[in-house]
Write a protein that holds these residues in place. Structure first.
Motif, PDB file in Angstrom:
ATOM      1  N   VAL A  89       0.808  -1.166  -0.007  1.00  0.00           N
ATOM      2  CA  VAL A  89       0.026  -0.130  -0.037  1.00  0.00           C
ATOM      3  C   VAL A  89       0.834   1.459   0.064  1.00  0.00           C
ATOM      4  CG1 VAL A  89      -1.685   1.370   1.216  1.00  0.00           C
ATOM      5  CG2 VAL A  89      -1.892  -1.375   1.150  1.00  0.00           C
ATOM      6  N   VAL A  90       0.679   1.966  -0.994  1.00  0.00           N
ATOM      7  CA  VAL A  90       1.427   3.469  -1.038  1.00  0.00           C
ATOM      8  C   VAL A  90       0.603   4.589  -0.784  1.00  0.00           C
ATOM      9  CG1 VAL A  90       3.135   4.588  -2.563  1.00  0.00           C
ATOM     10  CG2 VAL A  90       2.950   2.208  -2.778  1.00  0.00           C
ATOM     11  N   PRO A  91       0.647   5.107   0.389  1.00  0.00           N
ATOM     12  CA  PRO A  91      -0.338   6.260   0.687  1.00  0.00           C
ATOM     13  C   PRO A  91       0.100   7.469  -0.222  1.00  0.00           C
ATOM     14  CG  PRO A  91       1.165   6.203   2.451  1.00  0.00           C
ATOM     15  CD  PRO A  91       1.426   4.731   1.516  1.00  0.00           C
ATOM     16  N   ASN A  92      -0.955   8.530  -0.193  1.00  0.00           N
ATOM     17  CA  ASN A  92      -0.773   9.593  -0.945  1.00  0.00           C
ATOM     18  C   ASN A  92      -1.026  10.714   0.030  1.00  0.00           C
ATOM     19  OD1 ASN A  92      -0.340  11.582  -3.124  1.00  0.00           O
ATOM     20  ND2 ASN A  92      -2.594  12.055  -2.664  1.00  0.00           N
ATOM     21  N   ALA A  93      -2.144  10.575   0.783  1.00  0.00           N
ATOM     22  CA  ALA A  93      -2.398  11.792   1.982  1.00  0.00           C
ATOM     23  C   ALA A  93      -3.121  11.255   2.926  1.00  0.00           C
ATOM     24  CB  ALA A  93      -3.054  12.967   1.078  1.00  0.00           C
ATOM     25  N   HIS A  94      -3.233  11.664   4.148  1.00  0.00           N
ATOM     26  CA  HIS A  94      -3.976  11.197   5.122  1.00  0.00           C
ATOM     27  C   HIS A  94      -4.477  12.565   5.729  1.00  0.00           C
ATOM     28  CE1 HIS A  94      -5.477   9.178   8.724  1.00  0.00           C
ATOM     29  NE2 HIS A  94      -4.711   9.815   9.553  1.00  0.00           N
ATOM     30  N   LYS A  95      -5.732  12.569   6.389  1.00  0.00           N
ATOM     31  CA  LYS A  95      -6.119  13.573   7.339  1.00  0.00           C
ATOM     32  C   LYS A  95      -7.148  13.249   8.329  1.00  0.00           C
ATOM     33  CE  LYS A  95      -7.547  18.514   7.702  1.00  0.00           C
ATOM     34  NZ  LYS A  95      -8.320  19.525   6.990  1.00  0.00           N
ATOM     35  N   LEU A  96      -6.728  13.499   9.586  1.00  0.00           N
ATOM     36  CA  LEU A  96      -7.788  13.202  10.868  1.00  0.00           C
ATOM     37  C   LEU A  96      -8.022  14.063  11.476  1.00  0.00           C
ATOM     38  CD1 LEU A  96      -9.120  10.918  12.652  1.00  0.00           C
ATOM     39  CD2 LEU A  96      -6.646  10.990  13.823  1.00  0.00           C
ATOM     40  N   THR A  97      -9.414  14.638  11.678  1.00  0.00           N
ATOM     41  CA  THR A  97      -9.815  15.483  12.547  1.00  0.00           C
ATOM     42  C   THR A  97     -10.618  14.973  13.829  1.00  0.00           C
ATOM     43  OG1 THR A  97     -11.603  16.122  11.267  1.00  0.00           O
ATOM     44  CG2 THR A  97      -9.843  17.394  10.882  1.00  0.00           C
ATOM     45  N   PHE A  98     -10.468  15.569  15.066  1.00  0.00           N
ATOM     46  CA  PHE A  98     -11.291  15.228  16.029  1.00  0.00           C
ATOM     47  C   PHE A  98     -11.448  15.978  16.970  1.00  0.00           C
ATOM     48  CE2 PHE A  98      -7.053  15.116  18.216  1.00  0.00           C
ATOM     49  CZ  PHE A  98      -7.512  15.040  19.398  1.00  0.00           C
ATOM     50  N   SER A  99     -12.441  15.830  17.749  1.00  0.00           N
ATOM     51  CA  SER A  99     -12.854  16.573  19.231  1.00  0.00           C
ATOM     52  C   SER A  99     -12.956  15.564  20.144  1.00  0.00           C
ATOM     53  CB  SER A  99     -13.975  17.459  18.903  1.00  0.00           C
ATOM     54  OG  SER A  99     -15.217  16.583  18.476  1.00  0.00           O
ATOM     55  N   GLN A 100     -12.307  16.027  21.438  1.00  0.00           N
ATOM     56  CA  GLN A 100     -12.394  15.073  22.509  1.00  0.00           C
ATOM     57  C   GLN A 100     -12.350  16.244  23.627  1.00  0.00           C
ATOM     58  OE1 GLN A 100      -8.984  12.864  23.498  1.00  0.00           O
ATOM     59  NE2 GLN A 100     -10.206  11.054  23.512  1.00  0.00           N
ATOM     60  N   ARG A 101     -13.428  15.966  24.478  1.00  0.00           N
ATOM     61  CA  ARG A 101     -13.530  16.839  25.870  1.00  0.00           C
ATOM     62  C   ARG A 101     -13.190  18.285  25.385  1.00  0.00           C
ATOM     63  NH1 ARG A 101      -9.882  12.855  29.680  1.00  0.00           N
ATOM     64  NH2 ARG A 101     -11.258  11.242  30.064  1.00  0.00           N
ATOM     65  N   ARG A 102     -14.255  18.713  24.455  1.00  0.00           N
ATOM     66  CA  ARG A 102     -14.084  20.051  23.863  1.00  0.00           C
ATOM     67  C   ARG A 102     -12.728  20.597  23.480  1.00  0.00           C
ATOM     68  NH1 ARG A 102     -17.841  22.926  28.880  1.00  0.00           N
ATOM     69  NH2 ARG A 102     -19.927  21.559  28.342  1.00  0.00           N
ATOM     70  N   LYS A 103     -11.883  19.721  23.008  1.00  0.00           N
ATOM     71  CA  LYS A 103     -10.464  20.017  22.582  1.00  0.00           C
ATOM     72  C   LYS A 103     -10.522  19.293  21.104  1.00  0.00           C
ATOM     73  CE  LYS A 103      -8.015  20.627  26.776  1.00  0.00           C
ATOM     74  NZ  LYS A 103      -6.834  19.985  27.617  1.00  0.00           N
ATOM     75  N   ASN A 104     -10.222  20.185  20.196  1.00  0.00           N
ATOM     76  CA  ASN A 104      -9.825  19.865  18.666  1.00  0.00           C
ATOM     77  C   ASN A 104      -8.639  19.408  18.427  1.00  0.00           C
ATOM     78  OD1 ASN A 104     -12.705  20.509  18.377  1.00  0.00           O
ATOM     79  ND2 ASN A 104     -12.169  22.226  18.064  1.00  0.00           N
ATOM     80  N   GLY A 105      -8.457  18.557  17.502  1.00  0.00           N
ATOM     81  CA  GLY A 105      -6.906  18.207  17.078  1.00  0.00           C
ATOM     82  C   GLY A 105      -7.046  17.882  15.421  1.00  0.00           C
ATOM     83  N   VAL A 106      -5.840  17.740  15.078  1.00  0.00           N
ATOM     84  CA  VAL A 106      -5.729  17.475  13.403  1.00  0.00           C
ATOM     85  C   VAL A 106      -4.423  16.695  13.382  1.00  0.00           C
ATOM     86  CG1 VAL A 106      -4.598  19.752  12.843  1.00  0.00           C
ATOM     87  CG2 VAL A 106      -5.997  18.196  11.196  1.00  0.00           C
TER      88      VAL A 106
END
Length: 268
Positions: free
Chosen positions: A92-109
């Motif tokens: 498997v040869v990845p090109n791009a990945h993006k994850l966004t999340f919210s946890q306990r009112r805090k956001n991340g990417v």
């Protein structure tokens, strides 16, 4: 699966289990919908839904995950992710990945860009903490790696469809945004499984965790996971494709047993 310091990579590792993907050499595009129910210590804690689109050797995976039940009361978490790339034989040869999340009112990417399988750009928020005794992540550790979502897509050649050893036996290098690890899979056996949209043979692959960097070798969780032999994934073929996606998983942790199983695994 792997216990590390950053909230974002921890969420990434958890949601990365919600995979299943179709692979076809035919020119026609195809899509697959997978829904995975996750339990911890026998209690429902999360639901993951993914849509996989394949066109020739190219793939994209779009999904969402959220905690449910009692888990929502203590650590309500929602996430969305997208991974793109291509297949090259069993690789498997990845090109791009993006994850966004919210946890306990805090956001991340977490945003990763790849070129030839190497990470060429990475954005991680919140920034992972560097702790005493932590093995540093070096530039050489970001070469020939996969993102956590692409890590559990197992393509094979057309001649090896149904070949249990070719399906399971592989080492997958993974970068989570905070740590680098190898996931080593070895055939354990086969079993018959059913879910909405799927009924057939699945392949159980024993899993071992090998940390490379970003971890603390003396930490109890790290030592436990390195020695852990109670981990496996169950991979199922999607439609008439040449790849296998995650149908179920079992991971023992210091705090209890995490398990997940597909309730839907349907080609569209």
């Amino acid at each position: 699966m792997v216990l590390i310091s950053s909230r974002l990579p921890r969420a990434t590792a958890a949601f990365g289990f919600g995979l299943g993907v179709s692979f076809a050499n035919a020119a026609a595009a195809s899509s697959v919908t997978s829904e995975l129910a996750v339990k911890f210590a026998g209690i429902n804690i999360a639901q993951l839904k993914s849509v996989y689109r394949i066109d020739g050797n190219a793939y994209s995976i779009d999904g969402a995950a959220k905690t449910n039940g009692l888990a929502s009361l203590f650590a309500s978490t929602r996430a969305r992710f997208r991974s793109t790339g291509r297949f090259s034989g069993r690789a498997v040869v990845p090109n791009a990945h993006k994850l966004t999340f919210s946890q306990r009112r805090k956001n991340g990417v977490l945003s990763l860009a790849f070129q030839g399988g190497n990470v060429v750009d990475a954005v991680v928020q919140p920034k992972p903490k560097v702790r005493k005794g932590q093995v540093p992540v070096l530039a050489k550790h970001l070469k020939a790696v996969l993102d956590p979502i692409s890590a559990l897509v197992f393509p094979v050649s057309a001649a090896d469809v149904g070949n249990a050893r070719k399906i399971c036996n592989r080492t997958v290098p993974v970068y989570t945004g905070a740590s680098r690890m190898n996931l080593r899979f070895v055939l354990k056996g086969t079993r018959q499984v059913k879910a909405q949209g799927f009924s057939g043979t699945a392949y159980v692959c024993a899993l071992r965790y090998e940390p490379v960097s970003g971890h603390r070798p003396t930490r109890k969780d790290t030592r436990f996971m390195v020695a852990n032999r109670d981990m496996n994934v169950t991979m199922a073929r999607i439609g008439d494709s040449n790849a296998y996606g995650l149908f179920a998983f079992r991971v023992k942790t210091r705090r209890g047993l995490a398990r997940g199983r597909a309730t839907t695994f349907a080609a569209q």
